[in-house]
Design a protein around this motif. Structure first.
Motif, short mmCIF file in Angstrom:
data_model
loop_
_atom_site.label_atom_id
_atom_site.label_comp_id
_atom_site.label_asym_id
_atom_site.label_seq_id
_atom_site.Cartn_x
_atom_site.Cartn_y
_atom_site.Cartn_z
N LYS A 1 -2.67 -14.49 21.43
CA LYS A 1 -2.50 -15.70 22.23
C LYS A 1 -1.09 -15.77 22.78
CE LYS A 1 -2.83 -20.77 21.96
NZ LYS A 1 -3.07 -21.93 21.06
N VAL A 2 -0.98 -16.18 24.04
CA VAL A 2 0.29 -16.50 24.67
C VAL A 2 0.12 -17.87 25.34
CG1 VAL A 2 1.97 -15.90 26.46
CG2 VAL A 2 0.94 -14.10 25.06
N PHE A 3 1.10 -18.75 25.13
CA PHE A 3 1.01 -20.12 25.65
C PHE A 3 2.39 -20.53 26.14
CE2 PHE A 3 -0.68 -24.62 24.49
CZ PHE A 3 -1.22 -24.74 25.75
N LEU A 4 2.49 -20.94 27.41
CA LEU A 4 3.76 -21.29 28.02
C LEU A 4 3.76 -22.76 28.44
CD1 LEU A 4 4.10 -18.20 30.42
CD2 LEU A 4 4.92 -18.39 28.06
N ASP A 5 4.93 -23.38 28.37
CA ASP A 5 5.10 -24.76 28.83
C ASP A 5 6.18 -24.78 29.90
OD1 ASP A 5 5.43 -27.43 29.29
OD2 ASP A 5 5.43 -28.01 27.17
N PHE A 6 5.77 -25.02 31.16
CA PHE A 6 6.70 -24.99 32.28
C PHE A 6 7.52 -26.27 32.39
CE2 PHE A 6 3.45 -21.89 33.17
CZ PHE A 6 4.19 -20.80 33.60
N ASN A 7 7.34 -27.16 31.42
CA ASN A 7 8.16 -28.36 31.36
C ASN A 7 9.28 -28.22 30.34
OD1 ASN A 7 8.56 -30.95 32.47
ND2 ASN A 7 7.67 -31.95 30.67
N GLN A 8 9.48 -27.00 29.84
CA GLN A 8 10.54 -26.71 28.87
C GLN A 8 11.64 -25.88 29.53
OE1 GLN A 8 10.79 -27.80 25.71
NE2 GLN A 8 8.80 -28.83 25.68
N ALA A 9 12.78 -25.83 28.88
CA ALA A 9 13.92 -25.08 29.42
C ALA A 9 13.62 -23.59 29.48
CB ALA A 9 15.16 -25.33 28.55
N THR A 10 14.13 -22.94 30.54
CA THR A 10 13.93 -21.50 30.70
C THR A 10 15.25 -20.75 30.77
OG1 THR A 10 13.81 -21.77 33.10
CG2 THR A 10 11.73 -21.79 31.89
N ASP A 11 16.33 -21.38 30.30
CA ASP A 11 17.63 -20.72 30.38
C ASP A 11 17.79 -19.75 29.22
OD1 ASP A 11 18.08 -22.30 28.18
OD2 ASP A 11 19.35 -23.74 29.23
N ASP A 12 19.01 -19.26 28.99
CA ASP A 12 19.24 -18.22 27.99
C ASP A 12 19.30 -18.76 26.56
OD1 ASP A 12 21.45 -16.45 30.23
OD2 ASP A 12 19.31 -16.22 29.89
N LYS A 13 19.30 -20.07 26.40
CA LYS A 13 19.36 -20.62 25.05
C LYS A 13 18.05 -20.31 24.32
CE LYS A 13 22.53 -24.37 26.18
NZ LYS A 13 22.74 -25.84 26.18
N GLU A 14 18.17 -19.76 23.12
CA GLU A 14 17.00 -19.37 22.37
C GLU A 14 17.00 -20.03 21.00
OE1 GLU A 14 17.05 -15.15 22.14
OE2 GLU A 14 16.64 -14.85 24.26
N ASP A 15 15.81 -20.23 20.46
CA ASP A 15 15.68 -20.67 19.08
C ASP A 15 14.49 -19.95 18.49
OD1 ASP A 15 13.85 -23.79 19.45
OD2 ASP A 15 13.61 -21.86 20.40
N VAL A 16 14.45 -19.84 17.19
CA VAL A 16 13.43 -19.07 16.46
C VAL A 16 13.17 -17.72 17.14
CG1 VAL A 16 12.39 -21.11 15.44
CG2 VAL A 16 11.45 -20.25 17.57
N ALA A 17 14.21 -17.16 17.79
CA ALA A 17 14.21 -15.84 18.44
C ALA A 17 13.50 -15.83 19.80
CB ALA A 17 13.60 -14.78 17.53
#
Length: 394
Positions: free
Chosen positions: A85-101
């Motif tokens: 499964k792959v699931f994306l949310d286009f209402n979330q940030a897409t910059d270089d900041k990452e969390d949980v890898a």
């Protein structure tokens, strides 16, 4: 292709799919060498408007606030016992900041193998098994917002999970190894055990860039179901050094939930008991959430959800509540069946209207003392608000 252009192309594709597709998920099947492969494309959008002192700042001339809760697109893959499964949310940030890898725009990204109903293995970015209300999909909520208790859940995390469903009674429930909620009823026991990265998507856990303040989160859940009439679950998890420093405390969370569905009516109860929010010793909270819904016609549903929290910090206790009164309108539903499993298929076109009453020590509730917790997922209102939302799902 530059990343900015990639994002624009992906966003455009999502918009086209969400505005032109039919109300059913799109699927492709491929048969090769005796094995069946199936790819399912799905998505949904939730556009909303808010009004009231709880959302409009006192110095603003605006009367209403427009926005979106979720703009999502995903795909599921099945091939024999292999799932993904792959699931994306286009209402979330897409910059270089990452969390949980992984970046926040990615909601799910995992692969799995289903040995049998009692043993399924998944690896990747997965919705964690702590919190009954949180594991219910965002397109299948009874009221518009997840409450402030969602800040206490671990949210999603990257790791390894083993699971089992429909154990003990040979019920043959339609569970496929992907779901983390309980929309598909079964009879018997279920479980999830997960080891993951530090749960920094949770509002209760801070991220640290220093390796000495990073560790693994551990969590587990047990469930017992007896058809749609009874779902029960209890879960526990711990995430180390939750303040983002080596000397901060571990965040610990216990959750218990019950869901009962009877014909046109549904009742839910959920309880959280957490300790050491953001690694601060003594910053503790307990919450309860009671939800009731009833279909007065085949297309009109009434909903009430009362969330109450008692928070302790620095020797002070704050007791608050947010109570939702809602009406849900199901437009052109796929069926008129009222069982729990069928209801999930009726959400393709839904209009929701909520009035939220804020009560208790709303001026003292301590989310205001920690900006990163205040900005965490889950909504808390200090004043009454009016909410409305249109959901489109395929």
């Amino acid at each position: 292709m530059k990343k900015s252009k990639t994002i624009k192309v992906a966003t455009g594709l999502a918009f086209i799919l969400l505005t032109t597709s039919s109300s059913s998920a799109i699927s492709w099947e491929h048969k090769n060498a005796g094995s069946d492969a199936k790819l399912v494309l799905f998505g949904f959008s939730q556009i909303g408007v808010e009004a009231g002192k709880g959302v409009i700042k006192s110095d603003s001339d605006a009367k209403v606030k427009f926005g979106a809760d979720r703009i999502r697109l995903g795909w599921k893959y099945f091939s024999g016992n292999v799932v993904g499964k792959v699931f994306l949310d286009f209402n979330q940030a897409t910059d270089d900041k990452e969390d949980v890898a992984l970046r926040r725009v990615i909601k799910d990204a995992f692969v799995g193998y289903k040995f049998n109903k009692a043993l399924q293995v998944k690896a990747g970015l997965i919705k964690t098994p702590v919190g009954m209300g949180f594991t219910i999909p965002g397109w299948n909520l009874d009221v518009i917002k997840r409450g402030f208790d969602k800040k206490l859940a671990f949210e999603r995390d990257t790791g390894l999970m083993i699971s089992g469903r429909d154990i003990g009674f040979g019920n043959n429930g339609k569970v496929n190894g992907l779901e983390m909620g309980h929309e598909r009823p079964w009879k018997g026991f279920g479980y999830d055990i997960m080891i993951a990265n530090q749960s920094t998507r949770s509002g209760a856990v801070k991220k640290s860039k220093k390796s000495e303040a990073q560790g693994n989160a551990y969590m587990g859940r047990v469930m017992f179901d007896w058809g749609q009439e009874l779902h029960t679950e209890a879960s526990y998890g711990t995430s180390p050094m939750a303040g983002g420093t080596k000397d901060s405390e571990d965040y610990n969370v216990f959750n218990f939930g019950i869901d009962s569905h009877f014909g046109r009516s549904n009742l839910k109860f959920e309880y959280y008991d957490v300790a050491n929010i953001q690694g601060r010793e003594g910053w503790d909270m307990k919450t309860t959430a009671v939800t009731g819904t009833h279909f007065v016609t085949d297309t009109i549903e009434l909903a009430v959800k009362d969330i109450r929290g008692s928070e302790k910090l620095d020797g002070q206790t704050s007791d608050v509540s947010n109570t939702y009164f809602g009406v849900n309108f199901y437009l052109n539903p796929a069926n008129n069946k009222m069982d729990r499993s069928s209801k999930r298929k009726r959400n393709s076109h839904k209009v929701m209207v909520n009035y939220v009453v804020a009560g208790g020590d709303t001026d003292l509730f301590n989310t205001s003392r920690a900006e990163d917790f205040k900005k965490g997922t889950g909504s808390f209102y200090r004043d009454d608000v009016i909410l409305a939302q249109y959901q489109f799902k395929f």
